[in-house]
Scaffold this motif. Structure first.
Motif, PDB file in Angstrom:
ATOM      1  N   UNK A 154       0.871  -1.190  -0.035  1.00 31.75           N
ATOM      2  CA  UNK A 154      -0.017   0.057   0.007  1.00 31.75           C
ATOM      3  C   UNK A 154       0.827   1.368  -0.039  1.00 31.75           C
ATOM      4  N   UNK A 155       1.904   1.284   0.753  1.00 28.91           N
ATOM      5  CA  UNK A 155       2.735   2.316   0.743  1.00 28.91           C
ATOM      6  C   UNK A 155       3.420   2.680  -0.619  1.00 28.91           C
ATOM      7  N   UNK A 156       3.797   1.632  -1.181  1.00 28.47           N
ATOM      8  CA  UNK A 156       4.552   1.514  -2.595  1.00 28.47           C
ATOM      9  C   UNK A 156       3.690   2.144  -3.618  1.00 28.47           C
ATOM     10  N   UNK A 210       0.761   3.906  -2.921  1.00 27.99           N
ATOM     11  CA  UNK A 210      -0.110   5.205  -2.831  1.00 27.99           C
ATOM     12  C   UNK A 210       0.896   6.074  -2.038  1.00 27.99           C
ATOM     13  N   UNK A 211       1.840   5.992  -1.073  1.00 27.24           N
ATOM     14  CA  UNK A 211       2.610   7.025  -0.224  1.00 27.24           C
ATOM     15  C   UNK A 211       3.638   7.272  -0.928  1.00 27.24           C
ATOM     16  N   UNK A 212       4.526   6.171  -1.216  1.00 25.56           N
ATOM     17  CA  UNK A 212       5.795   6.659  -1.920  1.00 25.56           C
ATOM     18  C   UNK A 212       5.757   7.596  -3.182  1.00 25.56           C
ATOM     19  N   UNK A 213       4.781   7.078  -4.062  1.00 27.60           N
ATOM     20  CA  UNK A 213       5.011   7.999  -5.349  1.00 27.60           C
ATOM     21  C   UNK A 213       4.530   9.583  -4.828  1.00 27.60           C
ATOM     22  N   UNK A 214       3.544   9.742  -3.910  1.00 26.52           N
ATOM     23  CA  UNK A 214       2.930  10.853  -3.589  1.00 26.52           C
ATOM     24  C   UNK A 214       4.136  11.925  -2.996  1.00 26.52           C
ATOM     25  N   UNK A 215       5.081  11.130  -1.960  1.00 28.93           N
ATOM     26  CA  UNK A 215       6.094  11.900  -1.365  1.00 28.93           C
ATOM     27  C   UNK A 215       7.432  12.423  -2.164  1.00 28.93           C
ATOM     28  N   UNK A 216       7.418  11.216  -3.092  1.00 32.92           N
ATOM     29  CA  UNK A 216       8.829  11.302  -3.921  1.00 32.92           C
ATOM     30  C   UNK A 216       8.991  12.851  -4.479  1.00 32.92           C
ATOM     31  N   UNK A 217       8.259  13.535  -4.869  1.00 31.56           N
ATOM     32  CA  UNK A 217       8.613  14.960  -5.445  1.00 31.56           C
ATOM     33  C   UNK A 217       9.516  15.886  -4.004  1.00 31.56           C
ATOM     34  N   UNK A 233      11.741   2.199  -1.002  1.00 32.03           N
ATOM     35  CA  UNK A 233      11.278   1.040  -1.769  1.00 32.03           C
ATOM     36  C   UNK A 233      12.265  -0.312  -1.722  1.00 32.03           C
ATOM     37  N   UNK A 234      13.489  -0.041  -1.663  1.00 34.12           N
ATOM     38  CA  UNK A 234      14.632  -0.992  -1.747  1.00 34.12           C
ATOM     39  C   UNK A 234      14.602  -1.914  -0.425  1.00 34.12           C
ATOM     40  N   UNK A 235      14.331  -0.980   0.801  1.00 29.94           N
ATOM     41  CA  UNK A 235      14.324  -1.750   2.179  1.00 29.94           C
ATOM     42  C   UNK A 235      13.084  -2.675   1.998  1.00 29.94           C
ATOM     43  N   UNK A 236      12.042  -2.207   1.577  1.00 26.33           N
ATOM     44  CA  UNK A 236      10.860  -3.178   1.358  1.00 26.33           C
ATOM     45  C   UNK A 236      10.874  -4.294   0.850  1.00 26.33           C
ATOM     46  N   UNK A 276      -7.640   2.501   1.723  1.00 24.64           N
ATOM     47  CA  UNK A 276      -8.476   1.777   0.715  1.00 24.64           C
ATOM     48  C   UNK A 276      -7.679   0.794  -0.032  1.00 24.64           C
ATOM     49  N   UNK A 277      -6.088   1.135  -0.432  1.00 20.65           N
ATOM     50  CA  UNK A 277      -5.286   0.311  -1.074  1.00 20.65           C
ATOM     51  C   UNK A 277      -5.298  -0.855  -0.222  1.00 20.65           C
ATOM     52  N   UNK A 278      -4.801  -0.768   0.975  1.00 22.29           N
ATOM     53  CA  UNK A 278      -4.406  -1.761   2.033  1.00 22.29           C
ATOM     54  C   UNK A 278      -5.632  -2.829   2.026  1.00 22.29           C
TER      55      UNK A 278
END
Length: 350
Positions: free
Chosen positions: A244-246, A248-255, A266-269, A333-335
């Motif tokens: 769910x993080x990959x 929804x969350x990570x793409x949103x915070x990347x910028x 991503x790599x740690x997960x 919702x994703x989770x």
């Protein structure tokens, strides 16, 4: 993984939570219907406030269910009851007094169901008790609603039976009762503000706290069956949380968090999921099992510390409260969808 007795208990709690959610949705429908009944201003305001609380609490329930980690369907008899109640409430057979009376009983049913789940969680595991913690807020708010509904019933009942208005002093007794109820409210997570949802930091932190509790319970146990059960829940929770993080969350915070920092998460997960699969193939009675779990716990701990320090700070500095709450809604919702895809679904007749 073979199901254990405690797995069965956990599934039963999941079904109960699903039933509570279905009843909560019915409560919202009832209150929307009551507001179309031409109530006087004071009663309408109270019903409107109930509705606001109940819509918020539906979001809390969805958080609890996602945090709990097992998606389920309501019991069939609950679904049948809801269908009949919906027809009766929308029909013309009941007077306004009778509709509010039925609504108060429904609130009582929600309170008792929530309290039972809380007590059952104490018997099943610390991680379960932690996961359902926010349910306490809903229990106490529904209890406060019950007290106000008693006041409304007295006014409507006297008006229906005599055609005259009741002594409005009833509200003073209701307020005293509500103060007594609110005085014992206690929960790790509350939503008594105007927030429509928890923010993304709150929701992620709840997941982190639960998995840390599961690690502790597993490492303290010497029972291979219990160890297997705890690892099964760790496997489900970490997998759903990570995906769910990959998504929804990570793409949103990347910028604003940065390409390198986000890629590191991503790599740690990816490594975490690889280790989970390795541990899954090891016997819980093997000495190697706990050694590998300790290594996983350390890696997950490092990952958690990064998210809760630098990533959370970046979110606070770059997203508004509304944006953070919306991200939480999308993450939940994703989770939920991922949990269902993973087959973490309990039968409704369990």
């Amino acid at each position: 993984m073979v199901a254990t007795l405690d797995d069965t208990k956990r599934n039963a709690i999941a079904v109960k939570l699903a039933s509570i959610k279905a009843l909560q949705q019915l409560v919202i429908e009832n209150e929307q219907s009551l507001l179309r009944e031409g109530l006087d201003a004071e009663i309408a305001d109270r019903i409107r406030n109930f509705l606001k609380d109940d819509e918020k609490n539906l979001g809390v329930l969805e958080t609890v269910i996602g945090q709990y980690g097992i998606q389920a369907e309501p019991k069939k008899n609950v679904t049948q009851f809801i269908e009949k109640a919906r027809e009766l409430f929308k029909g013309s057979e009941l007077s306004l007094y009778e509709k509010v009376s039925q609504h108060e009983l429904l609130k009582h049913q929600l309170v008792m169901s929530g309290l039972i789940v809380h007590k059952a969680a104490q018997k099943v595991g610390a991680d379960v008790l932690l996961a359902i913690g926010p349910l306490n807020t809903i229990n106490f708010e529904n209890r406060a609603h019950q007290e106000q509904l008693k006041g409304i019933l007295e006014i409507l009942g006297v008006r229906e039976f005599t055609g005259q208005d009741a002594d409005q002093g009833i509200w003073a007794r209701v307020q005293d009762a509500m103060a007594a109820v609110s005085g014992v409210v206690g929960s790790a997570v509350t939503q008594t503000s105007d927030k429509s949802d928890l923010n993304i930091q709150d929701v992620i932190r709840l997941d982190h706290n639960k998995v840390n509790t599961l690690f502790t319970e597993l490492l303290q146990s010497d029972n291979p069956q219990k160890i297997q059960e705890y690892f099964g829940q760790i496997y489900k929770d970490l997998t759903a949380h990570a995906e769910a993080e990959e998504e929804v969350v990570y793409p949103r915070v990347r910028p604003f968090y940065g390409q390198d920092n986000t890629q590191e998460l991503f790599d740690e997960q990816a490594e975490m999921k690889r280790v989970l699969e390795q541990i899954k193939a090891i016997s819980p009675s093997s000495s190697e099992f706990k050694d590998r779990v300790r290594q996983l716990m350390e890696a997950v701990g490092d990952h958690i510390r990064q998210e809760e320090s630098t990533m959370f700070a970046a979110i606070r500095n770059n997203l508004s409260s509304d944006q953070s709450e919306q991200l939480a809604t999308e993450f939940k919702a994703a989770k939920t969808r991922i949990q269902e895809k993973l087959g973490v679904v309990s039968e409704s007749n369990a």
